[in-house]
Design an enzyme around this catalytic site. Structure first.
Site, short mmCIF file in Angstrom:
data_model
loop_
_atom_site.label_atom_id
_atom_site.label_comp_id
_atom_site.label_asym_id
_atom_site.label_seq_id
_atom_site.Cartn_x
_atom_site.Cartn_y
_atom_site.Cartn_z
N HIS A 298 0.89 -1.31 0.21
CA HIS A 298 0.19 0.00 0.02
C HIS A 298 1.01 1.28 -0.14
CE1 HIS A 298 -3.30 2.50 2.07
NE2 HIS A 298 -3.14 2.79 0.78
N GLU B 130 2.42 1.55 -3.32
CA GLU B 130 1.53 2.00 -4.39
C GLU B 130 1.50 3.77 -4.16
OE1 GLU B 130 -2.58 3.73 -3.94
OE2 GLU B 130 -2.77 1.86 -3.46
N HIS B 131 1.56 4.23 -3.26
CA HIS B 131 1.46 5.59 -2.95
C HIS B 131 2.96 6.08 -3.42
CE1 HIS B 131 -2.03 6.75 -0.04
NE2 HIS B 131 -2.21 5.47 -0.37
#
Length: 1025
Positions: A102, A105-106
């Protein structure tokens, strides 16, 4: 963005299979015909064609390819749809809960080799006409999709996405900003305490303030305890601070490789161009590896298990004494078996969907709980699917009873099976979904195939729905006990079964905060004086980087001259049926008819207004005419694509204190079912059944539970609605119908022991709303079907003529507006003009059990047709991109924030925000920034692109002309607005910033939803709820 994926059939329900209007790009043949010319074995730009399959149901041709050097897979869905989509997904299988996929992904979206500027992803939002741009982290894959209707834009975005995914900078500073960091609370003050900060850290704290999310996460972790599903891929807030920058970079090196990637393209642009660009800009730089990311099967248990977790109490729960959840989950088979997944998805719907399903009858109707558990039904988002059934909003002491009911219900299903009519109704639903047209079809397809494809399933097989339907019909014919046998095998005889209970703990939030504090102190105690100094200096360096004016010149961009100068015209005709005005719009709806009716609320007594949303939610679900509610639900499923009623408040486009209040009726059906659809509406108009108090109680409980559950996800919407409450008359009504006022009202209703008073009110409300004398209709269907539809509408109006009654409006100040400016005597809208309305300042704080805030400030501005509206819209977009995003997200650590113009109001907001009052200061600094003119012509042009991408977002045939039908805004007025948008200049932005946003100019409202706040509580200018 972290998301827990729903089941494949759940996705199928939202998937709209559509034949978009043909948008021809090349003079030759259509996109799907061109794709049919590819042959298996053919080599194209480093790829080999594996398979070419026509999928006539979805009006597309699927081309499956493999990249020769890396083994990357590519699926192209060629279709005559100009809203082209690209996505790349990677199998990401973390083995801890630090949230590495996550945070990655950022972070990959924060700059790359070719585009090294900070945050190219957010900058591209303003340099493109994209119809969608985002990224998702699921339990076992990460996906990067975008869509656009512009060819040049597609190539630009493809360059940015490929570079971000495969060649990101992954700077340590970006990891600190997006993931987590230790930093002084006030970065410029060395003596202020050290705290945890970071966008994902705060996002996940917000995500886990939602009890439904907490339950779903625990259920998955405990159901699949032996591999990647045992961890939180989005990140457990207390584990996130264990992730290091080195680990992040390592995870990228092993997982973000073409050998671990699946590419998907969709639409009418030529496949060769996509492949050439993907090969040249990314894949040619890699060699094949073995990514070793497969998820092994979960070892099966020899006996069922039970477990228990806790959550925070819900202040808005329908019944505070009943807040337990219990659910039984069964491990099913591998999701790559497409037909078995299809069958189990259907079986799941038969068992839980609607009042005719066995579990609805057994669990919901006895009112043991308020609704099904947050995880319910078939879930195909993990390598092996699961089925879950249970209740939320139940009492602790009912746990054994619920377990017994679940077991007995399965026995009954095995014994009795399912009525043939219910199976037909479900297959009818699939037929409608294949014909219904949506605007984001490519994105729906990408999501629909993602999980199965991720584990080696055949994505093309998933698209061939009518093959699955035909195969299902054959299998059922050969073995009429097919579904009962599945229930016996997968549920009754299954020892891999988990019963998970969850109950509220009064000290839950305190314990969470305590654990975070303990973690923080542990980190701090290990620091030397040199470490502290370094943290302070890093904090200052990050702040400086965030405050620098960014040079984004390396990024590709469209120009304002690339935007179409004119609005596409939607031809509509006006007529009447049985004395009721009708708007007809001929569209390629693929054999479907869409019916809408606007029913005025002008004659409804004021004391009944709060009940309107409740009336809307039950009016199509209580039974009518000769049908009880079960039979009515069955007929709706068999004959329509759904029937609904919803409250509607429409601002006037020329005056702030004028609005239309109404209820919108909506339904759709296949043209062969027209008489049946209108017959169902006739029964609802003529003889609704409002006398079943037990049915009403079930619907009230479910509605109250749904509203209470929705706040943690949509807190910013509730904050914006409340902030606008005292600024316009429409704002006041929006709060009544859809704000915190309505949430509290429904909680009160759910707690009411005696609903007889409500039962007596329903017929009173009905005679004001379902009254053809105060109604107008709209029909969208094909030209061939229009006269047949018109005839059926006419006979429907004859059938309900008995409900026609001209009633006096409650308020005297009614203004009529013609829908057709050329025919003042024709179809009109009746608006309320509240000239005596006095806007007033109000600051409201709702204390809720969340660890994050939702903040909003709203300023009274101008209506849509005012000459300044366009400038304010561009200003909102520019302030969001150039100032507020940096202040609220990058520096403040909120998940999101910005400004928007709409409904005559200029509104600021933040989402999942660790700050409250500080964010209000950021809004004010944003106004100062705009008034000081610290922006360039390039900034203005980028804001225009961003606004136009929303203005020009695709409209489905079902919805063409409906904007005009509801708001009265004509194509000519839209064109004038468009010209004003083009004309916006730096000077006009400075002018509106000073005139509308400057202190003392506009009346403003403020609202915050969030945790206990001492400063606000002590400030007498706030109303604390």
């Amino acid at each position: 963005m972290f998301r827990q994926t729903k089941s494949a059939l759940g996705k199928l329900r939202q998937l709209s299979f559509n034949a978009q209007q043909h948008t021809w790009r090349l003079n030759s043949s259509s996109a799907k015909e061109r794709a049919c010319q590819y042959r298996p074995g053919q080599k194209i730009h480093g790829f080999t064609v594996r398979e070419v399959v026509e999928v006539p149901d979805l009006f597309l041709t699927a081309v499956k390819l493999t990249h020769d050097a890396t083994g990357a897979q590519h699926l192209h869905a060629a279709r005559d749809d100009s809203n082209n989509l690209f996505s790349v997904q990677l199998r990401t299988t973390p083995m801890d809960s630090t949230g590495v996929p996550h945070i990655l992904e950022h972070t990959v979206l924060c700059g790359s080799k070719k585009f090294p500027c900070r945050d190219p992803f957010f900058k591209m939002l303003n340099r493109s006409l994209s119809t969608f741009m985002n990224a998702f982290t699921a339990s076992d894959y990460t996906m990067y999709p975008f869509s656009t209707q512009n060819r040049k834009d597609f190539q630009n975005l493809l360059s940015v996405y490929l570079d971000a995914v495969f060649f990101p900078c992954l700077r340590e500073q970006d990891f600190w900003q997006e993931g987590w960091r230790l930093e002084n609370k006030t970065p410029t003050d060395l003596n202020s305490p050290l705290v945890f900060k970071g966008v994902v850290f705060n996002e996940m704290k917000g995500a886990f303030s939602d009890n439904e999310r907490v339950y779903a996460q625990h259920l998955q972790n405990k159901m699949y305890p032996d591999h990647t599903y045992a961890v939180v891929s989005g990140g457990e807030p207390l584990d996130i601070p264990d992730l290091t920058w080195e680990q992040l970079r390592r995870f990228h090196a092993t997982h973000y490789h073409p050998s671990n990637a699946r590419f998907f393209t969709y639409g009418d642009l030529p496949l060769e161009q996509h492949l050439e660009q993907i090969e040249a800009e990314a894949l040619s730089k890699f060699q094949r590896i073995d990514p070793d990311t497969e998820v092994p099967p979960q070892p099966r248990w020899s006996s069922p298990r039970e477990d228990h977790v806790t959550c925070s109490p819900d202040a808005l729960a329908p019944d505070p004494a009943r807040q337990d959840t219990l659910c039984v989950s069964y491990l099913l088979g591998d999701i790559t078996d497409t037909f078995e997944g299809f069958t189990l998805g259907l079986l799941s719907s038969l068992m839980i969907s609607g009042p005719n399903s066995p579990f609805y009858k057994a669990l919901i109707e006895p009112k043991i709980g308020s609704d099904f558990s947050s995880v319910v039904g078939y879930d195909g988002s993990t390598k092996e699917a699961s089925f879950s059934i249970g209740l939320q909003g139940m009492a602790k002491e009912d746990a054994e009873r619920v377990k017994q009911i679940i077991s007995r219900t399965l026995d009954r299903v095995i014994q009795e099976g399912f009525a043939e009519e219910r199976i037909e109704a479900l297959l009818h639903k699939i037929e409608i979904q294949m014909k219904h047209q949506s605007t984001n079809f490519g994105l729906s397809l990408a999501s629909y195939i993602a999980s199965s494809w991720n584990h080696g399933g055949d994505p093309v097989e998933l698209l061939q729905l009518s093959d699955s339907v035909a195969k299902f019909r054959r299998a059922l014919k050969e073995n009429p006990r097919l579904l009962q046998d599945k229930v016996q095998h997968y549920f009754k005889d299954n020892t891999h079964r988990l019963t998970l209970t969850m109950s509220p703990d009064e000290a839950y939030l305190e314990k969470q905060a305590g654990a975070e504090e303990e973690k923080l102190q542990k980190k701090i105690s290990a620091l030397t004086a040199a470490d502290r100094k370094e943290i302070y200096e890093n904090g200052l360096a990050l702040l400086a980087a965030q405050s620098e004016t960014q040079d984004a010149s390396c990024l590709p961009a469209l120009k304002v001259s690339d935007i179409e100068p004119t609005v596409p015209v939607t031809p509509v005709q006006f007529g009447a049926a049985g004395g009721v005005p009708v708007q007809f719009c001929e569209q390629p709806t693929n054999g479907l008819v869409y019916f809408r009716a606007v029913c005025s609320l002008n004659t409804l007594p004021e004391d009944l207004r709060l009940y309107v949303p409740l009336f809307c939610s039950i009016v199509t679900k209580m039974g009518s005419g000769a049908l009880d509610y079960r039979q009515q639900a069955q007929q709706k499923d068999l004959r329509t694509g759904g029937m609904s009623a919803s409250p509607l408040v429409t601002n006037d486009s020329t005056q702030l204190d004028m609005y239309e209040q109404s209820v919108l009726l909506y339904s759709s059906c296949l043209d062969r079912n027209l008489p049946h659809m209108f017959e169902l509406w006739s029964d609802i108009f003529n003889s609704p059944r409002f006398d079943d108090v037990e049915r009403l109680r079930v619907l009230v409980m479910m509605s109250a539970q749904e509203l209470a559950n929705g706040i943690s996800d949509s807190g910013h919407v509730y904050a914006m609605t409340r902030a606008a409450r005292h600024l316009t008359p429409a704002g006041e009504l929006n709060e009544t119908f859809g704000g915190m006022e309505q949430v509290k009202f429904m909680k009160k209703m759910a707690e009411t022991a005696d609903l007889d008073r409500v039962i007596r009110m329903l017929p009173r409300i009905k005679k004001h709303i379902l009254n053809p004398a105060h109604m107008r209709c709209a029909i969208n269907t094909t030209p061939q079907n229009m006269s047949n539809t018109s005839a059926h509408l006419e006979s429907f109006m004859k059938d309900v003529a008995g409900t026609w009654k001209t009633r006096k409006p409650v308020r005297a100040n009614i203004v009529e507006r013609p829908l057709d400016p050329l025919d003042a005597a024709g179809l009109s809208r009746k608006l309320i003009s509240d000239l005596s309305f006095q806007p007033c300042q109000m600051k409201t704080f709702f204390q809720l059990p969340f660890p994050v805030n939702f903040v909003s400030e709203s300023i009274r501005a101008v209506p849509f047709c005012h000459e300044d509206y366009a400038s304010l819209g561009i200003l909102a977009r520019m302030m969001t991109a150039k100032f507020l995003h940096g202040e609220i997200r990058e520096k403040g650590g909120a998940y999101g924030g910005g400004a928007r113009m709409g409904g005559g109001l200029f509104t600021f907001y933040s989402y999942r925000d660790p700050n409250a009052v500080q964010t209000l200061s950021a809004f004010r600094r944003g106004v100062d920034w705009a008034k000081s003119g610290r922006f360039t012509q390039q900034d203005v042009d980028e804001a225009k692109l961003s606004v136009f991408s929303a203005v020009d977002s695709p409209v489905a045939p079902a919805s063409k002309g409906i904007g005009r039908f509801l708001s009265g805004v004509t194509d000519e007025e839209l064109q004038r607005h468009r010209e004003r948008l083009f004309a916006v200049s730096q000077r006009s932005l400075l002018d509106v910033a000073a005139r509308y946003l400057g202190a003392g100019h506009g009346t403003c409202g403020v609202a915050i939803l969030g945790p206990e706040n001492e400063a606000i509580r002590k400030d007498p200018s706030w109303i604390v709820k």
